[in-house]
Design a protein around this motif. Sequence first.
Motif, PDB file in Angstrom:
ATOM      1  N   VAL A 176       0.854  -1.188   0.000  1.00 50.44           N
ATOM      2  CA  VAL A 176       0.000   0.000   0.000  1.00 50.44           C
ATOM      3  C   VAL A 176       0.887   1.233   0.000  1.00 50.44           C
ATOM      4  O   VAL A 176       2.065   1.175   0.346  1.00 50.44           O
ATOM      5  CB  VAL A 176      -0.976   0.072   1.208  1.00 50.44           C
ATOM      6  N   GLU A 177       0.257   2.328  -0.403  1.00 51.87           N
ATOM      7  CA  GLU A 177       0.979   3.577  -0.567  1.00 51.87           C
ATOM      8  C   GLU A 177       0.119   4.692  -0.004  1.00 51.87           C
ATOM      9  O   GLU A 177      -1.102   4.645  -0.154  1.00 51.87           O
ATOM     10  CB  GLU A 177       1.148   3.794  -2.072  1.00 51.87           C
ATOM     11  N   ALA A 178       0.736   5.662   0.658  1.00 53.61           N
ATOM     12  CA  ALA A 178      -0.072   6.766   1.202  1.00 53.61           C
ATOM     13  C   ALA A 178       0.711   8.060   1.222  1.00 53.61           C
ATOM     14  O   ALA A 178       1.915   8.059   1.489  1.00 53.61           O
ATOM     15  CB  ALA A 178      -0.525   6.425   2.616  1.00 53.61           C
ATOM     16  N   SER A 179       0.019   9.144   0.906  1.00 56.58           N
ATOM     17  CA  SER A 179       0.564  10.486   1.135  1.00 56.58           C
ATOM     18  C   SER A 179      -0.109  11.032   2.379  1.00 56.58           C
ATOM     19  O   SER A 179      -1.332  10.971   2.497  1.00 56.58           O
ATOM     20  CB  SER A 179       0.261  11.405  -0.047  1.00 56.58           C
ATOM     21  N   LEU A 180       0.708  11.541   3.290  1.00 60.13           N
ATOM     22  CA  LEU A 180       0.180  11.927   4.593  1.00 60.13           C
ATOM     23  C   LEU A 180       0.702  13.302   4.985  1.00 60.13           C
ATOM     24  O   LEU A 180       1.811  13.684   4.580  1.00 60.13           O
ATOM     25  CB  LEU A 180       0.621  10.899   5.644  1.00 60.13           C
ATOM     26  N   PHE A 366       2.512   9.086  13.006  1.00 62.69           N
ATOM     27  CA  PHE A 366       1.334   9.279  12.151  1.00 62.69           C
ATOM     28  C   PHE A 366       1.572   8.618  10.793  1.00 62.69           C
ATOM     29  O   PHE A 366       0.696   7.914  10.271  1.00 62.69           O
ATOM     30  CB  PHE A 366       1.034  10.772  11.979  1.00 62.69           C
ATOM     31  N   GLY A 367       2.749   8.812  10.236  1.00 68.02           N
ATOM     32  CA  GLY A 367       3.073   8.229   8.931  1.00 68.02           C
ATOM     33  C   GLY A 367       3.003   6.711   8.942  1.00 68.02           C
ATOM     34  O   GLY A 367       2.261   6.100   8.159  1.00 68.02           O
ATOM     35  N   ILE A 368       3.707   6.085   9.841  1.00 69.09           N
ATOM     36  CA  ILE A 368       3.781   4.620   9.820  1.00 69.09           C
ATOM     37  C   ILE A 368       2.491   3.988  10.345  1.00 69.09           C
ATOM     38  O   ILE A 368       2.002   2.996   9.787  1.00 69.09           O
ATOM     39  CB  ILE A 368       5.026   4.100  10.587  1.00 69.09           C
ATOM     40  N   ARG A 746      -5.884  10.921   6.002  1.00 60.84           N
ATOM     41  CA  ARG A 746      -4.426  10.937   5.909  1.00 60.84           C
ATOM     42  C   ARG A 746      -3.816  12.260   6.341  1.00 60.84           C
ATOM     43  O   ARG A 746      -2.663  12.536   6.068  1.00 60.84           O
ATOM     44  CB  ARG A 746      -4.014  10.637   4.458  1.00 60.84           C
ATOM     45  N   GLU A 747      -4.643  13.069   6.988  1.00 57.74           N
ATOM     46  CA  GLU A 747      -4.159  14.399   7.333  1.00 57.74           C
ATOM     47  C   GLU A 747      -4.744  14.862   8.656  1.00 57.74           C
ATOM     48  O   GLU A 747      -5.903  14.601   8.956  1.00 57.74           O
ATOM     49  CB  GLU A 747      -4.566  15.378   6.208  1.00 57.74           C
ATOM     50  N   MET A 748      -3.929  15.546   9.438  1.00 63.17           N
ATOM     51  CA  MET A 748      -4.404  16.191  10.666  1.00 63.17           C
ATOM     52  C   MET A 748      -4.323  17.697  10.452  1.00 63.17           C
ATOM     53  O   MET A 748      -3.539  18.135   9.628  1.00 63.17           O
ATOM     54  CB  MET A 748      -3.528  15.793  11.858  1.00 63.17           C
ATOM     55  N   PRO A 749      -5.036  18.507  11.218  1.00 66.28           N
ATOM     56  CA  PRO A 749      -6.064  18.099  12.161  1.00 66.28           C
ATOM     57  C   PRO A 749      -7.352  17.762  11.437  1.00 66.28           C
ATOM     58  O   PRO A 749      -7.647  18.330  10.385  1.00 66.28           O
ATOM     59  CB  PRO A 749      -6.245  19.353  13.021  1.00 66.28           C
TER      60      PRO A 749
END
Length: 765
Positions: A176-180, A366-368, A746-749
């Motif tokens: 899997v791949e994610a932009s965060l 948060f990333g991992i 995939r993003e805070m807040p």
Amino acid sequence: MSKKDKFKYKYVGNSIPRIDARSKVTGRTDFIKDMQFPNLLHAKMVLSPHPHAHIQNLDVSKVKRSSGVVCVLTGSDVPHENQVGLIIKDQPLFADKKVRYAGDAVAIIAAETEEEAKSAESKIQIDLKPIRTLYSAEKSFNSKRTLIHPGGNVLSHLKIRRGNHANPLKSAAVTVEASLKTPHQEHAYLETLGTVVVPHKDGSVTVYGSIQCPYYVQRSVSEVLGIKFNKVKIVQAATGGAFGGKEDVPSEICSRVALVAVVTGRPVRLIMSRAEDAIYSSKRHPFEMRYKIGAKKNGKLVGVIAEQYAAAGAYATLSPVVMFRAVIHAAGPYVIQNVKVDTYACYTNHPPSGAFRGFGAPQSAFGIERTMDLLADELGMDPIELRERNILRAGDRTVTNQLLSQSVGLPETLKLVKESSLIKNKKRKKQTGRYVEGVGTACMHYGNTLGAMGWYLDAAGAHVQVHRDGSISVAVGITELGQGSGTTLVQMAADAFGVKTERIRVLEVDTSYVPDSGPTVASRSTIMSGNAILNAAEQLRPSLSKAAGRLLKIAPSKVIFKNDRAYNASGKGKSLTFEAVAENAFINNEKLAAAGWWVAPYSQWDIKTGMGSTYFAYSFATHAVKVRVDTLTGKTKVLEVVAAHDVGKAINPEGVRAQSEGGIVQGIGYALYEDLQFKDGKLMNPYFSTYILPYPEETPKITTLIVEEIGPDGPYGAKSMGEPPIIPIGAAVVSAVSNALGVQFREMPLTPERILRGIGVLKNG
Ligand code: MOS
């Protein structure tokens, strides 16, 4: 016999009340603002209104003529060093050629009253020629045209290369791949930045300040004034919270105020207003991240690729070392053979990003952790089960190839959370209706103290003195910021001498009593000062044993100290009060004061590969969070948190719980509410009315479960606990919201707007 067995623990492990509680809650504690100085001048910094510009002209003549003004200083008035910076000297004490953020200091004004300093400020004339700005780390990374500093925009690049790092996901069955993305965060300590500098006739100065790191301030003031360290005395005033925000920032402020004090020959005070503090001071680094992770069908991790771009703001400040913690923690507390991590810090035209509780680790978590949840989805596996299959256990190697032979309490924390009612009772059915609930989990590890990149200053001292009346003074170089370390010191010292806590007085931190003990950061207070106190106590034991032996008419080696008295170890004969022992030692000219010293076990790493034994100990935690989301308004309420923490020996269990609760609430703010808004580089919400912190109403039920995997190098087996609670909580909250809504965020807040966009109620843009 190990250090742990040597003493009976009467206080260590018990929740004695905070020694500073009464004076703080009754308002008797003197903070900088409460301290009285005769003939005091009031200083105010002039901050740049623009985020990136050449200074074409700076005219302070009207300021000088303003009523009550005694002194105005700019870059051209700095006699010695106008370039400052703890690691990279890229920051002018006063910006004189260029400003790099809206808040950059250009001048300092001192006047007879605060009002006069304030009204003089608007009379400064600055002609600025704007330059193109950069706010995103990735854009800064890619920018060829706009350079914030002449050496380029990338100020730090750290990496990990392990196993098949050219193709870490090669043998994965599932990837899997994610932009965060993670945001800025404001420290929001209750007491804003403040200092008073008093000049003396011999050319020395005394600096009082609301500060974390007195020795950093000492070094900076010495360099800026061009005087030796022994003429710069730093006294920490009571400090009303810091969270990393008073790590390096006070160095520059105290140095500017010290210049004014020396020029005017008068004590000078500077206390920032809330808005000035927010505009000027450091923040948590925002991260833009890309993670790719791969596993076998059974969930066993095969490899990870992570790219992290951190927005460093206008100056490097602590970014290189924040990146060290970020890169080391980027792949989480998991066993992964093939690893490629690249962590970049890039200059941007925002306030300098710096230390903030967790120091890069909350962003990495948060990333991992979010990526692990996505992987669990992809595998159709329970996220807790996926973690169980991959977490570090005693005997495993970290992603930097460090063997963790002992003190790995992560499996136990995960087990406790899994067995908690919060997880056991979680709903599995799809929910309908306005309110939906969800549950999320996240793990973390935390390298204790400064680690390989900071090992050269990872030592600390304690000056301990037994007085002839049996009272004991303890001076250390590490500061109480509100975390409760002063209380743990009393407990550890009392047990080291076998006396009651009432005998121990912890003195204010003063650089002239205790040698440079490094910074008060990296959750190192208990470990470093505790071990230094134990070392001092060991040095004083012979004097006390000799005196007691003399009075009991037994060999000194037969004496034991416990319950505030000295006994014959055989149990025979009478016992002595500690006063009698101290008095006898004194009248026999025994040595009754000692300088304790402790050096952290050596850590090293290879900067080319990232391999090495990066920290001598790790703390671990697992958090589970239950939330309720209002799908009409997008508002999230955290209902419950279960936090299991491996802290080594809990010196003060109630203190551990307090750290847990404080860190969790701060992390809930990070995950849901706190949203610094900049417009053209200017901070739009520098007040607590618009920068929304969690209030008591937003504080959920928090259950802290303490796991004690003894840390072999910590005093009494203690490990770090200051920062860990804020590290996994953000990821766990976002995981719970994602679980509630069936949308992976995939993003805070996770503000209401972002949630409503996520579920398609609001359109993007
Ligand atoms: Mo702390 S964030 O290591 O000052």
